[in-house]
Design an enzyme around this catalytic site. Structure first.
Site, short mmCIF file in Angstrom:
data_model
loop_
_atom_site.label_atom_id
_atom_site.label_comp_id
_atom_site.label_asym_id
_atom_site.label_seq_id
_atom_site.Cartn_x
_atom_site.Cartn_y
_atom_site.Cartn_z
N ASN A 140 31.33 31.37 37.60
CA ASN A 140 30.23 31.77 38.49
C ASN A 140 29.02 32.35 37.77
OD1 ASN A 140 32.46 33.72 38.12
ND2 ASN A 140 31.10 35.15 39.15
N GLN A 198 33.13 28.30 43.23
CA GLN A 198 31.82 27.77 42.82
C GLN A 198 31.85 26.26 42.68
OE1 GLN A 198 29.22 29.61 42.78
NE2 GLN A 198 30.11 31.64 42.79
N SER A 257 35.54 30.38 49.37
CA SER A 257 34.93 31.16 50.46
C SER A 257 34.01 30.29 51.29
CB SER A 257 34.06 32.28 49.88
OG SER A 257 34.80 33.39 49.55
N CYS A 285 28.98 40.52 42.02
CA CYS A 285 30.10 41.45 42.18
C CYS A 285 30.16 42.49 41.09
CB CYS A 285 31.41 40.67 42.17
SG CYS A 285 31.36 39.33 43.31
N1 PMP Z 1 35.65 33.69 42.78
C1 PMP Z 1 34.44 33.33 42.32
C2 PMP Z 1 34.36 32.37 41.19
C3 PMP Z 1 33.28 33.83 42.91
O1 PMP Z 1 32.09 33.46 42.46
C4 PMP Z 1 33.41 34.75 43.99
C5 PMP Z 1 32.17 35.35 44.65
N2 PMP Z 1 31.22 35.82 43.76
C6 PMP Z 1 34.69 35.09 44.43
C7 PMP Z 1 35.78 34.55 43.80
C8 PMP Z 1 34.91 36.06 45.56
O2 PMP Z 1 34.40 35.54 46.75
P1 PMP Z 1 34.29 36.47 48.06
O3 PMP Z 1 33.46 37.65 47.65
O4 PMP Z 1 33.62 35.61 49.05
O5 PMP Z 1 35.67 36.87 48.43
#
Ligand code: PMP
Length: 378
Positions: free
Chosen positions: A150, A179, A197, A321
């Site tokens: 990501n 992603q 997601s 995040c």
């Molecule tokens: N895995 C990856 C590779 C992500 O980019 C993300 C979101 N940044 C997530 C997991 C987590 O997704 P969510 O916040 O929608 O649970």
């Protein structure tokens, strides 16, 4: 002009998705577990959404588990396997570049007595396959590897990894495809578990999918009424699940055009940014066109990102995040970049719905800001 180059964090829901959500939430409000006519109607709608999602992912409807998103899906896939296998197997494998929703689960499992192995990768995003081969044995319960990183956009070779795992062990492969859905083609015979997601593909926040192949067994993390094949109890959110099915349909049917547009924009930006002396492009040429990561060697990445934001241009430093906490990219650090690079990186991420003019405006504004703002990297 407002420019949003932060599509790996989230994108705006498609208008059709909102329409689906509203119509289903109002018209099919009954609990899909209720034993009456309206309940059966809701159940029929839910199962139709499940079939639709399964069709686009080329798996069976029984293999689809609706979740609240990739974080939940990653937790359920990884802990679900480990809690089930804990008496027989104690080793789990991942990479150093995974999302926190995988890495933190691994740290928790280490506390619970599992042995975790974190694979290295290089600046080109090449995973150390020898390390993987050597780590595989009968004690390995699960390997968890993302399809596309990501932050930098590395494409990890899931099909090759799956083959290596199956030749050397009976471990499961979990793929975080958050992603990758709608951005890369993932053959359905190259994983055992897959998560994503809804909100990254034009669906709604709070929705997601875990694909669990038929011969994979998980320990549920949420116990209750037994919904979602006993793996995710709680009243189904019909509106969210149907909205996700609509988003997946749109994202899959627009794949070619969006890929071509992202590729065009990425190539243009790569060329323009390369001509700026203080910029180091950190995404390899083999990365997905939907992500372009670069670092500044004379300015602080966070200062430039903020200045861009003040000019209505929205980008990320590292991923959404973790950027607020650390300000440095562990993904780039693990790849072997030095601190000037991993502390000053900027991620541009696209949906393929952007215009070429936006990319031009971005370059002009960035050049202007780099001249106006005093260098201050150290
Ligand atoms: N895995 C990856 C590779 C992500 O980019 C993300 C979101 N940044 C997530 C997991 C987590 O997704 P969510 O916040 O929608 O649970």
């Amino acid at each position: 002009m407002e420019i949003y180059f932060d599509c790996s964090a989230t994108i705006k829901p498609y208008p059709e998705v909102l329409k689906t959500f509203e119509a289903i939430t109002v018209n099919d409000f009954a609990n899909s577990s209720s034993n009456h006519g309206l309940g059966y109607k809701s159940l029929t709608v839910l199962e139709k959404a499940r079939r639709q999602v399964a069709k686009y992912l080329n798996v069976q409807p029984e293999e689809i588990i609706f979740t609240s998103g990739a974080t939940e899906g990653n937790n359920l896939a990884i802990k679900g396997v480990c809690y089930r296998e804990k008496r027989h197997k104690k080793t789990i494998i991942t990479t150093k570049g995974e999302h926190p929703s995988v890495l933190e689960v691994f740290h928790k499992l280490e506390e619970d007595g599992f042995k975790a192995i974190y694979l290295d990768y290089d600046k080109e995003g090449k995973i150390n396959m020898e390390q993987l081969k050597q780590a595989l044995n009968d004690d390995v319960a699960l390997v968890s590897i993302m399809a596309i990183n990501n932050e930098v956009g590395y494409i990890f070779p899931i099909d090759k990894i799956y083959q290596i795992i199956k030749e050397r062990s009976d471990a499961y492969l979990h793929v975080d495809a958050t992603q990758a859905i709608g951005k890369e083609i993932l053959p359905s015979n190259s994983y055992d578990l897959l998560t994503f997601s809804g909100h990254k593909i034009g669906g709604l926040k709070g929705s997601g999918v875990l694909v669990k192949k038929k011969d994979v067994y998980l320990e549920p993390l949420i116990n209750g009424g037994g919904q979602e094949n006993g793996l995710r109890s709680g009243t189904s959110s019909l509106g969210l699940d149907c909205a996700l099915a609509t988003a997946l349909r749109i994202t899959m049917s627009t794949f070619k055009e969006r890929y071509a547009k992202a590729d065009e924009i990425n190539k243009y930006l790569r060329a323009e940014l390369s001509s700026i002396s203080e910029i180091v492009i950190t995404s390899p040429r083999t990365a997905t066109p939907f992500i372009l990561n670069f670092a500044l060697t004379e300015h602080k990445g966070s200062v430039i990102a903020e200045a861009l934001s003040n000019n209505n241009i929205y980008v990320s430093t590292t991923s959404a995040c973790s950027s607020r906490q650390a300000g440095e990219s562990y993904v780039l650090k693990s790849a072997g970049f030095d601190s000037t690079i991993y502390k000053n990186s900027i991620r541009l991420s696209f949906s393929g719905l952007e215009s070429f003019e936006e990319a031009q405006f971005f370059v002009d504004t960035l050049k202007k800001l780099l001249k106006e703002i005093r260098p201050n990297v150290n």
